[in-house]
Design a protein around this motif. Structure first.
Motif, PDB file in Angstrom:
ATOM      1  N   ASP A   1       0.922  -1.342  -0.017  1.00  0.00           N
ATOM      2  CA  ASP A   1      -0.013  -0.075   0.027  1.00  0.00           C
ATOM      3  C   ASP A   1       0.799   1.372  -0.069  1.00  0.00           C
ATOM      4  N   ARG A   2       2.092   1.137   0.431  1.00  0.00           N
ATOM      5  CA  ARG A   2       2.838   2.390   0.478  1.00  0.00           C
ATOM      6  C   ARG A   2       4.272   2.181  -0.514  1.00  0.00           C
ATOM      7  N   VAL A   3       3.880   1.520  -1.351  1.00  0.00           N
ATOM      8  CA  VAL A   3       4.810   1.535  -2.607  1.00  0.00           C
ATOM      9  C   VAL A   3       4.532   2.842  -3.622  1.00  0.00           C
ATOM     10  N   GLU A   4       5.399   3.464  -3.985  1.00  0.00           N
ATOM     11  CA  GLU A   4       5.222   4.847  -4.834  1.00  0.00           C
ATOM     12  C   GLU A   4       5.241   4.085  -6.252  1.00  0.00           C
ATOM     13  N   TRP A   5       3.988   4.709  -6.787  1.00  0.00           N
ATOM     14  CA  TRP A   5       3.698   4.173  -8.084  1.00  0.00           C
ATOM     15  C   TRP A   5       3.232   5.160  -8.950  1.00  0.00           C
ATOM     16  N   ASN A   6       3.619   5.218 -10.301  1.00  0.00           N
ATOM     17  CA  ASN A   6       2.866   6.461 -11.098  1.00  0.00           C
ATOM     18  C   ASN A   6       1.479   6.421 -11.174  1.00  0.00           C
ATOM     19  N   ASP A   7       0.821   5.531 -11.325  1.00  0.00           N
ATOM     20  CA  ASP A   7      -0.739   5.590 -11.558  1.00  0.00           C
ATOM     21  C   ASP A   7      -1.349   4.778 -10.504  1.00  0.00           C
ATOM     22  N   GLU A   8      -2.162   5.564  -9.738  1.00  0.00           N
ATOM     23  CA  GLU A   8      -2.586   5.071  -8.449  1.00  0.00           C
ATOM     24  C   GLU A   8      -3.553   3.718  -8.672  1.00  0.00           C
ATOM     25  N   ASN A   9      -4.352   4.011  -9.809  1.00  0.00           N
ATOM     26  CA  ASN A   9      -5.283   3.184 -10.339  1.00  0.00           C
ATOM     27  C   ASN A   9      -4.813   1.901 -10.654  1.00  0.00           C
ATOM     28  N   GLU A  10      -3.801   2.125 -11.370  1.00  0.00           N
ATOM     29  CA  GLU A  10      -2.888   0.901 -11.875  1.00  0.00           C
ATOM     30  C   GLU A  10      -2.575   0.210 -10.652  1.00  0.00           C
ATOM     31  N   LYS A  11      -1.890   0.840  -9.820  1.00  0.00           N
ATOM     32  CA  LYS A  11      -1.402   0.205  -8.331  1.00  0.00           C
ATOM     33  C   LYS A  11      -2.326  -0.403  -7.751  1.00  0.00           C
ATOM     34  N   LYS A  12      -3.556  -0.220  -7.475  1.00  0.00           N
ATOM     35  CA  LYS A  12      -4.660  -0.770  -6.981  1.00  0.00           C
ATOM     36  C   LYS A  12      -4.827  -2.246  -7.737  1.00  0.00           C
ATOM     37  N   LYS A  13      -4.913  -2.240  -9.177  1.00  0.00           N
ATOM     38  CA  LYS A  13      -4.996  -3.425  -9.890  1.00  0.00           C
ATOM     39  C   LYS A  13      -3.990  -4.373  -9.665  1.00  0.00           C
ATOM     40  N   ILE A  14      -2.530  -4.020  -9.545  1.00  0.00           N
ATOM     41  CA  ILE A  14      -1.490  -4.866  -9.373  1.00  0.00           C
ATOM     42  C   ILE A  14      -1.620  -5.473  -8.027  1.00  0.00           C
ATOM     43  N   ILE A  15      -2.108  -4.652  -6.768  1.00  0.00           N
ATOM     44  CA  ILE A  15      -2.174  -5.225  -5.714  1.00  0.00           C
ATOM     45  C   ILE A  15      -3.308  -6.199  -5.714  1.00  0.00           C
TER      46      ILE A  15
ATOM     47  N   TYR B   1       9.573  -1.198   6.887  1.00  0.00           N
ATOM     48  CA  TYR B   1       8.390  -1.384   8.135  1.00  0.00           C
ATOM     49  C   TYR B   1       8.489  -2.627   8.814  1.00  0.00           C
ATOM     50  N   GLY B   2       9.342  -3.557   8.086  1.00  0.00           N
ATOM     51  CA  GLY B   2       9.293  -4.839   9.088  1.00  0.00           C
ATOM     52  C   GLY B   2       8.324  -5.701   8.933  1.00  0.00           C
ATOM     53  N   PHE B   3       8.475  -6.913   9.511  1.00  0.00           N
ATOM     54  CA  PHE B   3       7.588  -7.986   9.495  1.00  0.00           C
ATOM     55  C   PHE B   3       6.873  -8.555  10.727  1.00  0.00           C
ATOM     56  N   SER B   4       7.117  -7.725  11.851  1.00  0.00           N
ATOM     57  CA  SER B   4       7.003  -8.298  13.212  1.00  0.00           C
ATOM     58  C   SER B   4       5.928  -7.383  14.046  1.00  0.00           C
ATOM     59  N   ALA B   5       5.297  -8.111  14.797  1.00  0.00           N
ATOM     60  CA  ALA B   5       4.692  -7.255  15.790  1.00  0.00           C
ATOM     61  C   ALA B   5       5.462  -6.191  16.476  1.00  0.00           C
ATOM     62  N   LYS B   6       5.040  -5.243  17.127  1.00  0.00           N
ATOM     63  CA  LYS B   6       5.716  -3.863  17.720  1.00  0.00           C
ATOM     64  C   LYS B   6       6.447  -3.156  16.438  1.00  0.00           C
ATOM     65  N   LYS B   7       5.996  -3.412  15.140  1.00  0.00           N
ATOM     66  CA  LYS B   7       7.074  -2.889  14.311  1.00  0.00           C
ATOM     67  C   LYS B   7       7.278  -1.361  14.065  1.00  0.00           C
ATOM     68  N   THR B   8       6.013  -0.472  14.899  1.00  0.00           N
ATOM     69  CA  THR B   8       5.993   0.813  15.236  1.00  0.00           C
ATOM     70  C   THR B   8       7.522   1.220  15.940  1.00  0.00           C
ATOM     71  N   SER B   9       7.731   0.066  16.656  1.00  0.00           N
ATOM     72  CA  SER B   9       9.214   0.221  17.380  1.00  0.00           C
ATOM     73  C   SER B   9      10.495  -0.071  16.666  1.00  0.00           C
TER      74      SER B   9
END
Length: 302
Positions: A143-157, A255-263
């Motif tokens: 969701d936080r990847v920078e992509w030129n076309d936001e609509n295209e980004k949603k399709k890829i996701i 961002y990490g892949f753990s709980a407590k990733k805000t830390s």
């Protein structure tokens, strides 16, 4: 079934036998103290000593006889998958701790009780990252990847992760996740939550199990480009893999892949070229951003 096999082959020492051996092995004050204990207290000690020991024996046998590589796809199996399928393996080393929340309230390690235990595999007893955990954290990063076309980004996701369950035209994602097993044992740690505004302790220290920095793990991800219906386009594969590489980069380094990733939990040390395996080899370049100098511009990746 494998648990039943090992349990059936272990002879548990009966309580009265254990009590007699315990008493005979003590002398003086210690023997007197043991004799003064109630039967309930002795029984409690027997349970803790015998079953903790036997559980450890079972887990050790499982670790010796259960090959965790059996859980992962093999090169020869890739030949039977649709064209443009890609298998990515990333061997990582933790830069910050990793933790997760198991269903239980505590876990016993060598007779010691650990609160807030890490998730473990039921068969091997090894600390693990579940496939659903990988998917959730990678989806967060996507969701936080920078992509030129936001609509295209949603399709890829949507292509990669699938549509929402409530969607009438449900679409299964192209990504298949696998468990990661840590061969090292988890360790005890303590964190103190801080208030967002003052950065002072919000409450007392919280004990938890973690995989400490420098522990190693292996991440496997399988990409299968289907369905090949009317909407399928060959160029989608290129877009998917380019986007996937960016999402992986954000997950592992930022961002990490753990709980407590805000830390800052769950980020990894810089990956090297040898740490990443891609099959087929001609798709490797898509993932070179994970180990090139470009990493130096990524938060927490240096």
């Amino acid at each position: 079934m494998i648990h039943d096999f090992y349990i059936d082959n272990i002879n548990f020492k009966k309580f009265n036998e254990w009590k007699q051996e315990k008493e005979n092995g003590l002398n003086g004050k210690k023997k007197n103290e043991f004799q003064q204990k109630s039967e309930d207290k002795k029984y409690e000690e027997w349970l803790e000593e015998i079953f903790t020991q036997k559980k450890k024996e079972i887990l050790n046998k499982l670790k010796e006889n259960k090959n965790i590589n059996d859980f992962y796809p093999k090169h020869e199996e890739l030949q039977n998958l649709p064209q443009n399928s890609v298998l990515i393996k990333i061997s990582f080393t933790l830069k910050k701790p990793y933790t997760s929340k198991d269903e239980g309230e505590f876990h016993i390690i060598e007779g010691k009780i650990f609160e807030n235990p890490i998730v473990r595999d039921k068969f091997t007893g090894l600390p693990m990252v579940r496939p659903s955990t990988w998917k959730g954290h990678l989806r967060f990063a996507a969701d936080r990847v920078e992509w030129n076309d936001e609509n295209e980004k949603k399709k890829i996701i949507r292509r990669l992760f699938g549509s929402e369950p409530a969607n009438e035209n449900a679409l299964k994602g192209r990504l298949y996740f696998f468990s990661t097993f840590f061969k090292d044992e988890a360790e005890r740690d303590v964190i103190t939550p801080l208030k967002r505004d003052t950065r002072t302790p919000a409450r007392g220290p919280i004990p938890l199990e973690v995989m400490k920095p420098a522990k190693k793990g292996e991440f496997y991800l399988l990409y299968i480009p289907y369905p090949k219906g009317d909407d399928f386009k060959e160029e989608n594969v290129k877009e998917d893999l380019e986007f996937l590489a960016k999402a992986l980069k954000l997950m592992f380094y930022t961002y990490g892949f753990s709980a407590k990733k805000t830390s800052g939990f769950g980020v990894v040390k810089d990956l090297k070229e040898k740490d990443i395996e891609v099959e087929p080899e001609d798709k490797r370049n898509f993932f070179s951003i994970l180990y090139t100098k470009e990493n130096k511009t990524v938060k927490d990746g240096a």
